[in-house]
Scaffold this motif. Structure first.
Motif, PDB file in Angstrom:
ATOM      1  N   GLY A  72      -0.156   1.925  -3.182  1.00 17.37           N
ATOM      2  CA  GLY A  72      -1.391   2.352  -2.892  1.00 17.37           C
ATOM      3  C   GLY A  72      -1.745   3.837  -3.678  1.00 17.37           C
ATOM      4  O   GLY A  72      -0.872   4.498  -4.030  1.00 17.37           O
ATOM      5  N   GLY A  87      -8.078  -5.512  -0.455  1.00 17.68           N
ATOM      6  CA  GLY A  87      -9.499  -5.571   0.232  1.00 17.68           C
ATOM      7  C   GLY A  87     -10.352  -6.914  -0.211  1.00 17.68           C
ATOM      8  O   GLY A  87      -9.505  -7.779  -0.457  1.00 17.68           O
ATOM      9  N   ASN A  88     -11.603  -6.714   0.056  1.00 14.97           N
ATOM     10  CA  ASN A  88     -12.234  -8.024   0.172  1.00 14.97           C
ATOM     11  C   ASN A  88     -13.492  -7.604  -0.422  1.00 14.97           C
ATOM     12  O   ASN A  88     -14.294  -6.975   0.173  1.00 14.97           O
ATOM     13  CB  ASN A  88     -12.429  -8.416   1.539  1.00 14.97           C
ATOM     14  CG  ASN A  88     -13.472  -9.474   1.782  1.00 14.97           C
ATOM     15  OD1 ASN A  88     -13.603 -10.460   0.922  1.00 14.97           O
ATOM     16  ND2 ASN A  88     -14.471  -9.517   2.617  1.00 14.97           N
ATOM     17  N   LEU A  89     -13.933  -7.878  -1.865  1.00 18.28           N
ATOM     18  CA  LEU A  89     -15.245  -7.849  -2.271  1.00 18.28           C
ATOM     19  C   LEU A  89     -15.545  -9.017  -3.243  1.00 18.28           C
ATOM     20  O   LEU A  89     -14.869  -9.518  -4.075  1.00 18.28           O
ATOM     21  CB  LEU A  89     -15.216  -6.554  -3.366  1.00 18.28           C
ATOM     22  CG  LEU A  89     -16.668  -6.022  -3.850  1.00 18.28           C
ATOM     23  CD1 LEU A  89     -17.508  -5.687  -2.912  1.00 18.28           C
ATOM     24  CD2 LEU A  89     -16.298  -5.034  -4.872  1.00 18.28           C
ATOM     25  N   PHE A 148     -12.305 -16.706   5.527  1.00 19.30           N
ATOM     26  CA  PHE A 148     -12.029 -16.018   6.542  1.00 19.30           C
ATOM     27  C   PHE A 148     -13.329 -15.329   6.926  1.00 19.30           C
ATOM     28  O   PHE A 148     -13.745 -15.365   8.107  1.00 19.30           O
ATOM     29  CB  PHE A 148     -11.032 -14.785   6.230  1.00 19.30           C
ATOM     30  CG  PHE A 148     -10.690 -13.874   7.382  1.00 19.30           C
ATOM     31  CD1 PHE A 148     -10.258 -14.105   8.638  1.00 19.30           C
ATOM     32  CD2 PHE A 148     -10.893 -12.307   7.107  1.00 19.30           C
ATOM     33  CE1 PHE A 148      -9.984 -13.135   9.390  1.00 19.30           C
ATOM     34  CE2 PHE A 148     -10.952 -11.683   8.017  1.00 19.30           C
ATOM     35  CZ  PHE A 148     -10.290 -11.985   9.284  1.00 19.30           C
ATOM     36  N   LEU A 169       0.761  -1.243   0.117  1.00 21.40           N
ATOM     37  CA  LEU A 169       0.022   0.036   0.054  1.00 21.40           C
ATOM     38  C   LEU A 169       0.887   1.152  -0.090  1.00 21.40           C
ATOM     39  O   LEU A 169       0.545   2.285  -0.731  1.00 21.40           O
ATOM     40  CB  LEU A 169      -0.878  -0.042   1.364  1.00 21.40           C
ATOM     41  CG  LEU A 169      -2.189  -0.791   1.161  1.00 21.40           C
ATOM     42  CD1 LEU A 169      -3.118  -0.806   2.601  1.00 21.40           C
ATOM     43  CD2 LEU A 169      -3.024  -0.265  -0.030  1.00 21.40           C
ATOM     44  N   PHE A 170       1.987   1.206   0.745  1.00 15.85           N
ATOM     45  CA  PHE A 170       2.862   2.442   0.823  1.00 15.85           C
ATOM     46  C   PHE A 170       3.357   2.762  -0.516  1.00 15.85           C
ATOM     47  O   PHE A 170       3.764   3.684  -0.646  1.00 15.85           O
ATOM     48  CB  PHE A 170       3.956   2.306   2.128  1.00 15.85           C
ATOM     49  CG  PHE A 170       3.207   2.022   3.398  1.00 15.85           C
ATOM     50  CD1 PHE A 170       2.129   2.727   3.646  1.00 15.85           C
ATOM     51  CD2 PHE A 170       3.769   1.361   4.361  1.00 15.85           C
ATOM     52  CE1 PHE A 170       1.504   2.487   5.029  1.00 15.85           C
ATOM     53  CE2 PHE A 170       3.184   1.169   5.698  1.00 15.85           C
ATOM     54  CZ  PHE A 170       2.110   1.782   5.758  1.00 15.85           C
ATOM     55  N   THR A 173     -14.981  -2.459  -0.734  1.00 15.91           N
ATOM     56  CA  THR A 173     -14.248  -3.660  -0.111  1.00 15.91           C
ATOM     57  C   THR A 173     -15.130  -3.595   1.165  1.00 15.91           C
ATOM     58  O   THR A 173     -15.598  -2.562   1.811  1.00 15.91           O
ATOM     59  CB  THR A 173     -12.916  -3.239   0.295  1.00 15.91           C
ATOM     60  OG1 THR A 173     -12.242  -4.220   0.934  1.00 15.91           O
ATOM     61  CG2 THR A 173     -12.704  -1.979   1.049  1.00 15.91           C
ATOM     62  N   GLU A 208      -6.500   5.242   1.266  1.00 15.97           N
ATOM     63  CA  GLU A 208      -6.911   4.186  -0.020  1.00 15.97           C
ATOM     64  C   GLU A 208      -8.434   4.154  -0.124  1.00 15.97           C
ATOM     65  O   GLU A 208      -8.812   4.103  -1.379  1.00 15.97           O
ATOM     66  CB  GLU A 208      -6.585   2.922   0.448  1.00 15.97           C
ATOM     67  CG  GLU A 208      -5.015   2.822   0.722  1.00 15.97           C
ATOM     68  CD  GLU A 208      -4.136   3.162  -0.611  1.00 15.97           C
ATOM     69  OE1 GLU A 208      -4.965   2.805  -1.800  1.00 15.97           O
ATOM     70  OE2 GLU A 208      -3.051   3.461  -0.730  1.00 15.97           O
ATOM     71  N   PRO A 234      -5.269  -0.857  -5.548  1.00 19.34           N
ATOM     72  CA  PRO A 234      -5.977  -1.600  -4.530  1.00 19.34           C
ATOM     73  C   PRO A 234      -7.207  -1.655  -4.821  1.00 19.34           C
ATOM     74  O   PRO A 234      -7.726  -1.008  -5.689  1.00 19.34           O
ATOM     75  CB  PRO A 234      -5.765  -0.537  -3.489  1.00 19.34           C
ATOM     76  CG  PRO A 234      -4.498   0.251  -3.680  1.00 19.34           C
ATOM     77  CD  PRO A 234      -4.450   0.246  -5.298  1.00 19.34           C
ATOM     78  N   PHE A 235      -8.096  -2.690  -4.251  1.00 19.59           N
ATOM     79  CA  PHE A 235      -9.348  -2.893  -4.566  1.00 19.59           C
ATOM     80  C   PHE A 235      -9.700  -3.298  -5.964  1.00 19.59           C
ATOM     81  O   PHE A 235     -10.869  -3.271  -6.345  1.00 19.59           O
ATOM     82  CB  PHE A 235     -10.346  -1.557  -4.006  1.00 19.59           C
ATOM     83  CG  PHE A 235      -9.834  -1.101  -2.768  1.00 19.59           C
ATOM     84  CD1 PHE A 235     -10.071  -1.936  -1.647  1.00 19.59           C
ATOM     85  CD2 PHE A 235      -9.237   0.131  -2.698  1.00 19.59           C
ATOM     86  CE1 PHE A 235      -9.741  -1.435  -0.374  1.00 19.59           C
ATOM     87  CE2 PHE A 235      -9.106   0.801  -1.501  1.00 19.59           C
ATOM     88  CZ  PHE A 235      -9.254   0.066  -0.476  1.00 19.59           C
ATOM     89  N   ILE A 243      -5.592  -9.452   1.533  1.00 18.04           N
ATOM     90  CA  ILE A 243      -6.963  -8.547   2.325  1.00 18.04           C
ATOM     91  C   ILE A 243      -6.343  -7.297   2.582  1.00 18.04           C
ATOM     92  O   ILE A 243      -6.998  -6.236   2.563  1.00 18.04           O
ATOM     93  CB  ILE A 243      -7.445  -9.255   3.470  1.00 18.04           C
ATOM     94  CG1 ILE A 243      -8.737  -8.813   3.954  1.00 18.04           C
ATOM     95  CG2 ILE A 243      -6.436  -9.421   4.736  1.00 18.04           C
ATOM     96  CD1 ILE A 243      -9.519  -9.797   4.806  1.00 18.04           C
ATOM     97  N   THR A 244      -5.144  -7.046   3.046  1.00 20.63           N
ATOM     98  CA  THR A 244      -4.616  -5.713   3.479  1.00 20.63           C
ATOM     99  C   THR A 244      -4.519  -4.803   2.146  1.00 20.63           C
ATOM    100  O   THR A 244      -4.790  -3.505   2.061  1.00 20.63           O
ATOM    101  CB  THR A 244      -3.190  -5.822   3.946  1.00 20.63           C
ATOM    102  OG1 THR A 244      -3.335  -7.046   4.951  1.00 20.63           O
ATOM    103  CG2 THR A 244      -2.876  -4.547   4.664  1.00 20.63           C
ATOM    104  N   PHE A 245      -4.210  -5.451   1.001  1.00 19.16           N
ATOM    105  CA  PHE A 245      -3.568  -4.583  -0.157  1.00 19.16           C
ATOM    106  C   PHE A 245      -4.905  -4.407  -1.057  1.00 19.16           C
ATOM    107  O   PHE A 245      -5.017  -3.351  -1.534  1.00 19.16           O
ATOM    108  CB  PHE A 245      -2.421  -5.174  -0.884  1.00 19.16           C
ATOM    109  CG  PHE A 245      -1.940  -4.061  -2.152  1.00 19.16           C
ATOM    110  CD1 PHE A 245      -1.709  -2.788  -1.885  1.00 19.16           C
ATOM    111  CD2 PHE A 245      -1.967  -4.872  -3.242  1.00 19.16           C
ATOM    112  CE1 PHE A 245      -1.214  -2.172  -2.943  1.00 19.16           C
ATOM    113  CE2 PHE A 245      -1.677  -4.073  -4.461  1.00 19.16           C
ATOM    114  CZ  PHE A 245      -1.301  -2.589  -4.194  1.00 19.16           C
TER     115      PHE A 245
END
Lengths: 267, 242
Positions: free
Chosen positions: A116, A217-219, A231, A112-113, B158, B174, A134-135, A213-215
């Motif tokens: 992102g 996301g979750n969709l 999860f 992300l850093f 998300t 983000e 991301p996402f 999941i950190t970078f």
């Protein structure tokens, strides 16, 4: 096999066997634990649900793409690390293998850093091309490649190092340039290791969770892979979580068993 | 080999204290609490004055599953009554749950954002990157109920598993916007909060309960949670009276 073990000293063999069985149990019992909990009656419904089918698609696409990217970028990297002498080579090697020991969540945050929307180059990337990692599925692929590629690099670099230099020198003497030597001589000779590296990288990508999941996301349908679906389900529908885990185990198991015998033993 | 075994034993023995305070005279009180309480509960415990209280934070639903799976805990503080109802139905709590606090939701954007989102309708615009808590997690259920009440269909990018993970993605810039609890927004220097009227219609109630087989130290702690002193700490953190 029993006859053979009897012919060597009895006591040390028994010690080894006990330890080996304990070691195997560590892996076997959790597997039995999952199989024990399989909700057989609900399996067809769960496995054909949109959530699972979407996650399966995202998982297969992203893990295969990550394996492909790992070859495309990882093989040249392995070549660089094994064939070219330069200052900082051992530092670069450490950096490349870092994701193998780094907690994947940390890896995801680091991604992300960097990539992102407010990251070092993610910002420029977005304003220049409108492309956002991301996402998106691309984020999943990048996260998967980040954690998976080191496995390929390590495997291929090891093989390149142990390669006897005579064939390469012979080809070079005959007038082949460095790229041709690498492609026509070195690569075919390390093919079994390359295949093993690809399988390892793919398997690691398929099971990736923390960085994704950190970078990314979750969709559902976009970034939710099978491990992410497990999860989420663990907190809402335990039986579904077990069912999805079983698919993951089944896919990995079939691929690892079938490929191991065909490919790894050949070397 | 013998040396290796010896080394292993030394490592294990030197970790004798790793098992927690179980060997002390006062048994440890283990409190499982919703992750939105992560800032305020340590203050409450400090004011309680018992150093043997152990805190474990996660999403309320994750904690419910852990408790149902037999995790050793004495007290559970859930961010919603429905999660607690699930435990009550499974016979995992003793006595009646006690309402401790209430919380409502706000829209958060990265600090200094010029996005201009001013209400739930803004979450339906696809060009915005937005996040919510997962359905099934209290902050997700409350967000979804708010969207239903406002007849807005959010275009979500998300679903995060707990409110802290969601907040972190807004803090990093983000996500353009997200719905989190007011208290989470208050506790962050990196986000701006927007509080349209429509978000006041629904709130979540935090309930605490003693778990089946809990230590006797659980009763006084539950009573303490209802005391005026705790009420004040909660107020200062932005929580409302239940």
């Amino acid at each position: 096999m029993i006859a053979r073990t009897r012919s060597v000293a009895e006591r040390p063999t028994k010690k080894l066997l006990v330890a080996a069985i304990a070691g195997a149990a560590l892996f076997l019992l959790p597997l039995v634990g999952i199989v024990w909990r399989i909700p057989w009656g609900r399996m067809p419904d769960i496995l054909s649900s949109p959530i699972v089918l979407d996650a399966l698609r995202v998982s297969l696409v992203s893990s295969l793409a990550a394996a492909f990217l790992s070859v495309l970028l990882g093989v040249p990297l392995a070549w660089l690390l094994s064939r070219i002498e330069f200052r900082g080579r051992s530092v670069l090697r450490a950096i490349v293998t870092l994701p193998m020991v780094l907690p994947p969540v940390v890896g995801g945050a680091a991604l992300l850093f960097a990539f992102g929307r407010r990251g070092i180059i993610g910002d420029t990337l977005e304003s220049a091309t409108g492309f956002v990692l991301p996402f998106s599925i691309w984020g999943v692929i990048v996260a998967n490649t980040f954690v998976a590629m080191p496995f390929l690099v390590v495997t291929v670099e090891g093989a390149l190092r142990s390669l006897d230099g005579r064939h390469e020198s012979a080809a070079a003497t005959l007038g082949a340039d460095q790229f041709t030597v690498f492609r026509k001589v070195s690569l075919p000779m390390i093919a079994p290791s390359l295949r093993a590296g690809v399988v390892l990288a793919w398997a690691r990508a398929l099971g990736e969770f923390g960085a994704t999941i950190t970078f990314a996301g979750n969709l559902q349908g976009r970034t939710q892979t099978l491990p992410l679906a497990v999860f989420v389900a663990l907190e809402s529908d335990r039986e579904a979580a077990v069912a999805i885990s079983v698919i993951l185990i089944a896919i990995s198991f079939v691929v690892l068993v079938s490929l191991r015998d065909r490919w790894w033993s050949r070397s | 080999m013998a040396r290796l075994v010896a080394l292993f034993s030394v490592v294990m023995l030197s970790c004798g204290a790793c098992g927690g305070g179980d060997d002390g005279d006062t048994p440890t009180l283990r409190v499982f609490a919703a992750s939105s309480l992560i800032e305020v509960l340590p203050d409450i415990v400090a004011a309680y004055g018992d150093s043997n209280v152990e805190l474990n934070f996660a999403g309320s639903s994750a904690l419910r599953e852990q408790i149902l799976d037999g995790a050793a805990a004495d007290i559970f503080i859930s961010a919603s009554t429905s999660v607690m109802d699930g435990l009550a139905a499974a016979g995992a709590i003793t006595g009646d749950p006690v309402a401790v606090a209430a919380n409502s939701m706000v829209i958060v954007v990265p600090r200094g954002s010029t996005d201009g989102i001013d209400g739930l309708a803004g979450f339906a615009e696809p060009q915005r990157t937005i996040g919510l808590c997962s359905p099934g997690v209290p902050c997700g259920d409350l967000a979804i109920a708010l969207f239903e009440a406002a007849s807005v269909d959010p275009s979500v990018d998300t679903y995060e598993q707990n409110v802290r993970a969601l907040l972190a993605k807004v803090e990093l810039g983000e996500l353009d916007a997200a719905l989190v609890y007011r208290t989470d927004a208050n506790g962050s220097d990196l986000v701006d909060a927007i509080e349209p009227e429509q978000l006041q219609s629904l709130r979540t109630i935090y309930v605490a309960a003693i778990l089946d087989g809990a230590d006797s130290g659980a009763d006084p702690f539950i009573s303490y949670l209802g005391s005026p002193a705790v009420r004040e700490i909660l107020n200062d953190a932005g929580f409302e009276a239940p």
